[in-house]
Every structure is written in structure tokens, then in C-alpha cells.
Design an enzyme around this catalytic site. Structure first.
Site, PDB file in Angstrom:
ATOM      1  N   ASP A   1      -5.819  -0.396  -1.282  1.00 60.01           N
ATOM      2  CA  ASP A   1      -6.535  -1.354  -2.113  1.00 60.01           C
ATOM      3  C   ASP A   1      -7.845  -1.831  -1.524  1.00 60.01           C
ATOM      4  OD1 ASP A   1      -5.320  -2.929  -0.016  1.00 60.01           O
ATOM      5  OD2 ASP A   1      -5.788  -4.685  -1.234  1.00 60.01           O
TER       6      ASP A   1
ATOM      7  N   GLU B   1       4.010   4.141   5.982  1.00 61.83           N
ATOM      8  CA  GLU B   1       2.781   3.343   5.914  1.00 61.83           C
ATOM      9  C   GLU B   1       1.723   4.120   5.127  1.00 61.83           C
ATOM     10  OE1 GLU B   1       1.293   0.751   5.769  1.00 61.83           O
ATOM     11  OE2 GLU B   1       0.716  -0.057   7.720  1.00 61.83           O
ATOM     12  N   ASP B   2       0.790   3.412   4.514  1.00 61.01           N
ATOM     13  CA  ASP B   2      -0.294   4.103   3.811  1.00 61.01           C
ATOM     14  C   ASP B   2      -1.350   4.596   4.798  1.00 61.01           C
ATOM     15  OD1 ASP B   2      -1.179   1.541   4.443  1.00 61.01           O
ATOM     16  OD2 ASP B   2      -1.832   1.029   2.412  1.00 61.01           O
TER      17      ASP B   2
ATOM     18  N   ARG C   1      -5.509   0.274  -6.363  1.00 65.62           N
ATOM     19  CA  ARG C   1      -4.372   1.027  -5.806  1.00 65.62           C
ATOM     20  C   ARG C   1      -3.952   2.165  -6.730  1.00 65.62           C
ATOM     21  NH1 ARG C   1      -2.248  -2.044  -1.595  1.00 65.62           N
ATOM     22  NH2 ARG C   1      -2.309  -4.306  -1.861  1.00 65.62           N
TER      23      ARG C   1
ATOM     24  N   LYS D   1      -6.259   6.736  11.383  1.00 65.41           N
ATOM     25  CA  LYS D   1      -7.598   6.647  11.987  1.00 65.41           C
ATOM     26  C   LYS D   1      -7.441   6.648  13.507  1.00 65.41           C
ATOM     27  CE  LYS D   1      -9.643   3.860   8.233  1.00 65.41           C
ATOM     28  NZ  LYS D   1     -10.134   2.520   7.816  1.00 65.41           N
TER      29      LYS D   1
ATOM     30  N   VAL E   1     -11.301   3.514   2.904  1.00 67.10           N
ATOM     31  CA  VAL E   1     -10.850   4.340   1.781  1.00 67.10           C
ATOM     32  C   VAL E   1     -10.012   3.523   0.805  1.00 67.10           C
ATOM     33  CG1 VAL E   1     -10.948   6.623   2.859  1.00 67.10           C
ATOM     34  CG2 VAL E   1      -8.976   5.163   3.288  1.00 67.10           C
TER      35      VAL E   1
ATOM     36  N   GLY F   1       0.767  -1.242   0.000  1.00 62.64           N
ATOM     37  CA  GLY F   1       0.000   0.000   0.000  1.00 62.64           C
ATOM     38  C   GLY F   1       0.796   1.289   0.000  1.00 62.64           C
TER      39      GLY F   1
ATOM     40  N   ASP G   1      -4.435   2.022  11.167  1.00 60.84           N
ATOM     41  CA  ASP G   1      -5.801   1.719  11.593  1.00 60.84           C
ATOM     42  C   ASP G   1      -5.756   1.265  13.055  1.00 60.84           C
ATOM     43  OD1 ASP G   1      -8.202  -0.059  11.892  1.00 60.84           O
ATOM     44  OD2 ASP G   1      -8.572   0.513   9.824  1.00 60.84           O
TER      45      ASP G   1
HETATM   46  P1  IMP Z   1      -3.481  -1.810  11.111  1.00 62.95           P
HETATM   47  O1  IMP Z   1      -2.418  -2.849  11.308  1.00 62.95           O
HETATM   48  O2  IMP Z   1      -4.789  -2.221  11.764  1.00 62.95           O
HETATM   49  O3  IMP Z   1      -3.061  -0.437  11.532  1.00 62.95           O
HETATM   50  O4  IMP Z   1      -3.816  -1.793   9.570  1.00 62.95           O
HETATM   51  C1  IMP Z   1      -3.026  -1.162   8.639  1.00 62.95           C
HETATM   52  C2  IMP Z   1      -3.244  -1.738   7.279  1.00 62.95           C
HETATM   53  O5  IMP Z   1      -4.618  -2.076   7.070  1.00 62.95           O
HETATM   54  C3  IMP Z   1      -2.926  -0.729   6.198  1.00 62.95           C
HETATM   55  O6  IMP Z   1      -1.588  -0.804   5.790  1.00 62.95           O
HETATM   56  C4  IMP Z   1      -3.868  -1.134   5.076  1.00 62.95           C
HETATM   57  O7  IMP Z   1      -3.256  -2.114   4.275  1.00 62.95           O
HETATM   58  C5  IMP Z   1      -5.054  -1.740   5.781  1.00 62.95           C
HETATM   59  N1  IMP Z   1      -6.165  -0.786   5.905  1.00 62.95           N
HETATM   60  C6  IMP Z   1      -6.662  -0.230   7.028  1.00 62.95           C
HETATM   61  N2  IMP Z   1      -7.681   0.595   6.767  1.00 62.95           N
HETATM   62  C7  IMP Z   1      -7.830   0.572   5.421  1.00 62.95           C
HETATM   63  C8  IMP Z   1      -8.719   1.270   4.514  1.00 62.95           C
HETATM   64  O8  IMP Z   1      -9.590   2.085   4.891  1.00 62.95           O
HETATM   65  N3  IMP Z   1      -8.538   1.002   3.190  1.00 62.95           N
HETATM   66  C9  IMP Z   1      -7.613   0.130   2.719  1.00 62.95           C
HETATM   67  N4  IMP Z   1      -6.763  -0.517   3.528  1.00 62.95           N
HETATM   68  C10 IMP Z   1      -6.868  -0.307   4.860  1.00 62.95           C
END
Ligand code: IMP
Length: 181
Positions: A164, A103-104, A170, A135, A158, A48, A107
Site C-alpha cells: 500500500d 510477509e509482503d 493494495r 530489499k 513499490v 500487506g 525492508d
Molecule cells: P520492515 O519492518 O522495515 O522490514 O518493513 C516491512 C514493512 O514495511 C512491510 O510489511 C511493508 O508494510 C512496509 N514497506 C516496506 N517497504 C515498502 C514499499 O516499498 N512499499 C510498501 N510498503 C513497504
């Protein structure tokens, strides 16, 4: 306003390419100030973050840096499995390096939380996180709070600009939010 349909879901444009470019430049400016006297190693989380990373490193001014890539997987579709799988391991020695994770979107923070622990164990002297999107009300791991954020977003899904939906979209040049209908 531009819209996109993917797998039956409707998305509408939220950040235009121009707004994204301004956010990225702002993050780049802040990193340039903080790292002008260092030689950071940017660790980009594939897939991402590759679009954001490509723009971000070109937005830096007077920062001598290296860039490397890691691939992990913790998401499938629109929900988290809570599992982090290392698919492409880190190729570069991080011992004694000032690392900036790219990072993209942050979350739950699980990806960053686990990656930071790994990089610390590998001897990184400092670790910061740059993310295009964050977020804050989804964050579950305090140490995953990003240091450089392009834009905060509430709990919405998003796509585009590297983000993606099951591997697709993407390549959209803007960031689109899912519509709840
Ligand atoms: P985390 O480990 O829960 O912080 O998740 C991070 C990863 O989840 C990101 O690098 C994305 O690949 C994916 N992700 C989280 N939210 C979204 C979203 O709204 N759209 C697309 N990918 C997301």
C-alpha cells in the site's frame, strides 16, 4: 507499460501479474519440498501479505498446513517510524509448531526481527520467513534475512499486489515502482 498516479507520485509497472505468478509458484515449490512431511502454520502479516499469502498457499503441493493472521504496524507513508505496534495479536498456539511467517516485503527487517522473537518466546519449534519482495541492502537485522524470496529489489518504493501507499492501491494486480520525477 502501465502507469499509476497516487497522491501526486508516479509509478510504473515493474512485475506483471504473470511474472508475479511465476515467482509465487517457485516459492511455493520450494516450501512444498521443505515442508511435505511437516504440518506448518503460516502466520500471515496483515494487511500487506494477504494477497501473496492467498496465492502462495494455493501454490503448495501436498503440504498439510494451517494459516493464521497477525497485524502489526511499523510504517506510515514512505518512511519507517521504527515502531512496531501489535494491532491484531496471534490467535493460534505456536508451541511446538513449524511456523512460516508470510510477509509482503522485508525492508529493514524490524517487523520480522520482532515477530521472530515473539514466536520463539511462544515456543515455536522452527521459524522461517517467506516474502514476496526483499530489499537486501536495507536489511538492518541479520535474523530477519528471509528464507524464501519471490524477488529481490533495490531501495525503491513499490505498490500493488497487497503493498500500500497510506492504505490505498493494495488491489493493483501488478507491482509498480515509484518514478523519481
Ligand atoms: P520492515 O519492518 O522495515 O522490514 O518493513 C516491512 C514493512 O514495511 C512491510 O510489511 C511493508 O508494510 C512496509 N514497506 C516496506 N517497504 C515498502 C514499499 O516499498 N512499499 C510498501 N510498503 C513497504
Amino acid at each position: 507499460m502501465r502507469t499509476v498516479e497516487e497522491q501526486g507520485y508516479h509509478f510504473e509497472e515493474w512485475l506483471t501479474p504473470e511474472q508475479i505468478a511465476a515467482d509465487v509458484q517457485e516459492v511455493g515449490n520450494r516450501i512444498s519440498v521443505d515442508y511435505h512431511d511437516k504440518e506448518p502454520l503460516f502466520v500471515v502479516i496483515l494487511n500487506g501479505a494477504f494477497v501473496f499469502a492467498a496465492d502462495l498457499i494455493r501454490a503448495l503441493k501436498d503440504v498439510r498446513c494451517e494459516i493464521t493472521f497477525i497485524r502489526v504496524s511499523s510504517y506510515w507513508g514512505m518512511s519507517s517510524t521504527g515502531q512496531l505496534e501489535f494491532i491484531v495479536p496471534l490467535q493460534q498456539v505456536v508451541d511446538n509448531r513449524d511456523v512460516v511467517i508470510v510477509e509482503d516485503i522485508v525492508d529493514s527487517g524490524l517487523t520480522i526481527h520482532q515477530l521472530k522473537a515473539y514466536l520463539r518466546a511462544e515456543g515455536a519449534s522452527s521459524i522461517r520467513v517467506a516474502t514476496m519482495l526483499y530489499k537486501p541492502n536495507k536489511l538492518e537485522y541479520n535474523d530477519a534475512k528471509p528464507d524464501y524470496v519471490g524477488r529481490e529489489i533495490s531501495d525503491e518504493f513499490v505498490i500493488g499486489y497487497g503493498l500500500d501507499f497510506d492504505g490505498f492501491v493494495r488491489n493493483l494486480d501488478a507491482i509498480y515502482k515509484v518514478k523519481n520525477n
